[in-house]
Design a protein around this motif. Structure first.
Motif, PDB file in Angstrom:
ATOM      1  N   LEU A  97       0.835  -1.193   0.000  1.00 33.85           N
ATOM      2  CA  LEU A  97       0.000   0.000   0.000  1.00 33.85           C
ATOM      3  C   LEU A  97       0.873   1.247   0.000  1.00 33.85           C
ATOM      4  CD1 LEU A  97      -2.346  -1.162   2.888  1.00 33.85           C
ATOM      5  CD2 LEU A  97      -3.028  -1.004   0.510  1.00 33.85           C
ATOM      6  N   HIS A  98       0.913   1.946  -1.109  1.00 33.90           N
ATOM      7  CA  HIS A  98       1.598   3.236  -1.118  1.00 33.90           C
ATOM      8  C   HIS A  98       0.612   4.321  -0.691  1.00 33.90           C
ATOM      9  CE1 HIS A  98       1.864   7.120  -3.251  1.00 33.90           C
ATOM     10  NE2 HIS A  98       3.035   7.143  -2.643  1.00 33.90           N
ATOM     11  N   PHE A  99       1.100   5.282   0.088  1.00 35.36           N
ATOM     12  CA  PHE A  99       0.274   6.421   0.493  1.00 35.36           C
ATOM     13  C   PHE A  99       1.185   7.602   0.812  1.00 35.36           C
ATOM     14  CE2 PHE A  99       1.294   3.800   4.109  1.00 35.36           C
ATOM     15  CZ  PHE A  99       1.649   4.689   5.121  1.00 35.36           C
ATOM     16  N   LEU A 100       0.611   8.773   0.836  1.00 32.30           N
ATOM     17  CA  LEU A 100       1.360   9.985   1.134  1.00 32.30           C
ATOM     18  C   LEU A 100       1.650  10.048   2.624  1.00 32.30           C
ATOM     19  CD1 LEU A 100       2.373  12.613  -0.290  1.00 32.30           C
ATOM     20  CD2 LEU A 100       0.228  13.680   0.467  1.00 32.30           C
ATOM     21  N   PRO A 101       2.891  10.332   3.028  1.00 28.53           N
ATOM     22  CA  PRO A 101       3.178  10.469   4.452  1.00 28.53           C
ATOM     23  C   PRO A 101       2.220  11.461   5.116  1.00 28.53           C
ATOM     24  CG  PRO A 101       5.214  10.477   3.182  1.00 28.53           C
ATOM     25  CD  PRO A 101       4.098  10.511   2.187  1.00 28.53           C
ATOM     26  N   GLY A 102       1.757  11.079   6.305  1.00 29.41           N
ATOM     27  CA  GLY A 102       0.757  11.869   6.997  1.00 29.41           C
ATOM     28  C   GLY A 102      -0.623  11.243   6.940  1.00 29.41           C
ATOM     29  N   ALA A 154      -0.114  -7.265   4.130  1.00 28.65           N
ATOM     30  CA  ALA A 154      -0.153  -5.849   3.787  1.00 28.65           C
ATOM     31  C   ALA A 154       1.194  -5.222   4.110  1.00 28.65           C
ATOM     32  CB  ALA A 154      -1.263  -5.134   4.554  1.00 28.65           C
ATOM     33  N   LEU A 155       1.697  -4.427   3.196  1.00 25.71           N
ATOM     34  CA  LEU A 155       2.955  -3.708   3.384  1.00 25.71           C
ATOM     35  C   LEU A 155       2.672  -2.226   3.238  1.00 25.71           C
ATOM     36  CD1 LEU A 155       6.100  -3.675   3.596  1.00 25.71           C
ATOM     37  CD2 LEU A 155       6.124  -3.799   1.076  1.00 25.71           C
ATOM     38  N   LEU A 156       2.989  -1.440   4.269  1.00 31.14           N
ATOM     39  CA  LEU A 156       2.735  -0.007   4.260  1.00 31.14           C
ATOM     40  C   LEU A 156       3.957   0.743   3.742  1.00 31.14           C
ATOM     41  CD1 LEU A 156       0.876   0.404   7.682  1.00 31.14           C
ATOM     42  CD2 LEU A 156      -0.108   0.238   5.396  1.00 31.14           C
ATOM     43  N   LEU A 157       3.741   1.606   2.747  1.00 34.87           N
ATOM     44  CA  LEU A 157       4.841   2.311   2.085  1.00 34.87           C
ATOM     45  C   LEU A 157       4.512   3.800   1.967  1.00 34.87           C
ATOM     46  CD1 LEU A 157       5.487  -0.278  -0.768  1.00 34.87           C
ATOM     47  CD2 LEU A 157       6.943   0.114   1.242  1.00 34.87           C
ATOM     48  N   PRO A 158       4.877   4.586   2.990  1.00 35.42           N
ATOM     49  CA  PRO A 158       4.619   6.030   2.924  1.00 35.42           C
ATOM     50  C   PRO A 158       5.706   6.749   2.125  1.00 35.42           C
ATOM     51  CG  PRO A 158       5.563   5.448   5.061  1.00 35.42           C
ATOM     52  CD  PRO A 158       5.417   4.158   4.287  1.00 35.42           C
ATOM     53  N   TYR A 159       5.332   7.253   0.953  1.00 32.85           N
ATOM     54  CA  TYR A 159       6.283   7.969   0.096  1.00 32.85           C
ATOM     55  C   TYR A 159       5.578   9.104  -0.626  1.00 32.85           C
ATOM     56  CZ  TYR A 159      10.015   4.504   0.558  1.00 32.85           C
ATOM     57  OH  TYR A 159      11.018   3.697   1.041  1.00 32.85           O
ATOM     58  N   PHE A 216       5.676  11.184  -4.034  1.00 37.47           N
ATOM     59  CA  PHE A 216       6.210  11.053  -5.387  1.00 37.47           C
ATOM     60  C   PHE A 216       6.856  12.322  -5.917  1.00 37.47           C
ATOM     61  CE2 PHE A 216       3.259   7.274  -6.302  1.00 37.47           C
ATOM     62  CZ  PHE A 216       4.293   6.384  -6.069  1.00 37.47           C
ATOM     63  N   ARG A 217       6.810  13.391  -5.152  1.00 34.66           N
ATOM     64  CA  ARG A 217       7.598  14.565  -5.526  1.00 34.66           C
ATOM     65  C   ARG A 217       9.086  14.321  -5.267  1.00 34.66           C
ATOM     66  NH1 ARG A 217       4.167  18.969  -2.297  1.00 34.66           N
ATOM     67  NH2 ARG A 217       4.327  17.251  -0.793  1.00 34.66           N
ATOM     68  N   ASP A 218       9.378  13.275  -4.509  1.00 29.28           N
ATOM     69  CA  ASP A 218      10.749  12.814  -4.292  1.00 29.28           C
ATOM     70  C   ASP A 218      11.069  11.789  -5.377  1.00 29.28           C
ATOM     71  OD1 ASP A 218      13.119  11.633  -3.516  1.00 29.28           O
ATOM     72  OD2 ASP A 218      12.428  11.102  -1.508  1.00 29.28           O
ATOM     73  N   GLU A 219      12.006  12.102  -6.258  1.00 27.32           N
ATOM     74  CA  GLU A 219      12.245  11.237  -7.407  1.00 27.32           C
ATOM     75  C   GLU A 219      12.892   9.904  -7.050  1.00 27.32           C
ATOM     76  OE1 GLU A 219      16.473  13.083  -9.064  1.00 27.32           O
ATOM     77  OE2 GLU A 219      14.567  13.725  -9.937  1.00 27.32           O
ATOM     78  N   THR A 220      13.336   9.726  -5.809  1.00 25.74           N
ATOM     79  CA  THR A 220      13.884   8.431  -5.391  1.00 25.74           C
ATOM     80  C   THR A 220      12.785   7.468  -4.927  1.00 25.74           C
ATOM     81  OG1 THR A 220      14.216   9.055  -3.054  1.00 25.74           O
ATOM     82  CG2 THR A 220      15.979   9.609  -4.618  1.00 25.74           C
ATOM     83  N   ALA A 221      11.567   7.974  -4.724  1.00 23.16           N
ATOM     84  CA  ALA A 221      10.499   7.160  -4.142  1.00 23.16           C
ATOM     85  C   ALA A 221      10.117   5.945  -4.993  1.00 23.16           C
ATOM     86  CB  ALA A 221       9.274   8.026  -3.868  1.00 23.16           C
ATOM     87  N   PRO A 222       9.918   6.073  -6.307  1.00 20.96           N
ATOM     88  CA  PRO A 222       9.461   4.911  -7.078  1.00 20.96           C
ATOM     89  C   PRO A 222      10.381   3.704  -6.988  1.00 20.96           C
ATOM     90  CG  PRO A 222       9.080   6.901  -8.333  1.00 20.96           C
ATOM     91  CD  PRO A 222       9.897   7.302  -7.136  1.00 20.96           C
ATOM     92  N   ALA A 223      11.683   3.915  -7.107  1.00 22.47           N
ATOM     93  CA  ALA A 223      12.616   2.782  -7.043  1.00 22.47           C
ATOM     94  C   ALA A 223      12.548   2.101  -5.684  1.00 22.47           C
ATOM     95  CB  ALA A 223      14.039   3.254  -7.336  1.00 22.47           C
ATOM     96  N   GLU A 224      12.451   2.885  -4.617  1.00 24.76           N
ATOM     97  CA  GLU A 224      12.384   2.293  -3.276  1.00 24.76           C
ATOM     98  C   GLU A 224      11.093   1.505  -3.090  1.00 24.76           C
ATOM     99  OE1 GLU A 224      13.319   4.830  -0.011  1.00 24.76           O
ATOM    100  OE2 GLU A 224      14.938   5.855  -1.076  1.00 24.76           O
TER     101      GLU A 224
END
Length: 295
Positions: A78-83, A102-107, A109-117
């Protein structure tokens, strides 16, 4: 012989079929808790043991898709915006209640390193990846191009379309034949509203990206399709996503005379991810309440 179970689509979730002249709805209160299938979606093992990454999965369409996929047998990152951890945790609980991971992934996408992580962590947690649902989006209403900052335009493109390029680029080496990529475009790509100048432009780009990517990945056995929602009640609409004076009439100009609910899109995502859609690629499916996306 029993009677068929039929539902008049005009009155689902919003209107009362016996009283079309009901009192004015408090849309701001009503739309804050859209129907995402928490209590109603029933799975049929269509996605058994799939390993899925869903972006923008904490609310709205992404939330409904995550719940449906888990009940169809998938493990979900699950990707979601931090906060937005509280909302994401609610979805994770629904997934785990269905007996899936379930895997929680707060990232952001304005950070260009987020997709690879995101891709790396999903593969590490699940031992692979076979389904991408690219759904995260930024939508901010502005009445005029003069009021839009160029920084907002950059952020909208970064979140809505550039992140898709980056996610797919990182994911493709991990996707086996039979995998599915599903994008979320919009009716705005075909019938843009003047107050969504940057958002509509990205949604048009997503449609083109989807069809072109499908052509590129067909020889790998990877299907790529998109879904174009029309007016759907999501928390996005209650932030800066709609003009405040337009909420009371949101969606009522479509053929079915109402806005849709996230739950009404989830089965289409399930279909496109599943083996039932084995001969479907390079397509955009409209879930619009009747607005045309192909004329």
């Amino acid at each position: 012989m029993g009677e068929p179970v039929l539902q008049d689509p005009r009155y689902l979730y919003q209107k009362n079929a016996e009283d079309d002249q009901q009192e004015q709805i408090d849309y701001s209160k009503w739309a804050a808790t859209p129907e995402c299938g928490e209590e109603s979606y029933e799975g049929n093992h269509k996605l058994e043991n799939r390993r899925v990454l869903i972006t923008g999965a904490d609310s709205g369409i992404g939330r409904a898709v995550a719940i449906a996929f888990a009940r169809e047998g998938a493990d979900i990152a699950l990707h979601f915006l931090p906060g937005e951890e509280d909302e994401a945790q609610e979805v994770a609980e629904c997934i785990e209640k269905a007996g899936r991971k379930a895997l929680l992934l707060p990232y952001d996408f304005r950070d260009e390193t987020a997709p690879a992580e995101l891709i790396q962590k999903t593969v590490a947690a699940f031992g692979g990846l076979d389904t991408l649902v690219l759904n995260a989006a930024q939508q901010v209403s502005h009445p005029s191009i003069e009021t839009i900052s160029i920084q907002q335009v950059k952020d909208t493109f970064m979140v809505n379309i550039i992140s898709m390029f980056a996610l797919v680029k990182e994911a493709v080496p991990h996707l086996p034949p039979g995998s599915s990529i599903i994008t979320t475009t919009s009716l705005q790509a075909y019938e843009p509203s003047t107050n969504f100048l940057d958002y509509a432009a990205t949604k048009s780009a997503i449609g083109n990206f989807t069809i072109n990517l499908a052509k590129q990945l067909a020889d790998k056995g990877i299907r790529v399709n998109g879904i174009a929602p029309g007016p759907i009640w999501t928390p996005l609409q209650l932030g800066d996503g709609q003009p405040k004076d337009g909420l009371s009439k949101f969606g009522q100009d479509c053929l079915l005379e109402r806005a849709g609910q996230p739950m009404e899109l989830a089965p289409v995502y399930v279909f496109l991810a599943s083996n039932d859609a084995s001969y479907v690629t390079a397509q955009i499916y409209g879930v619009t309440g009747g607005a045309a996306i192909n004329l």
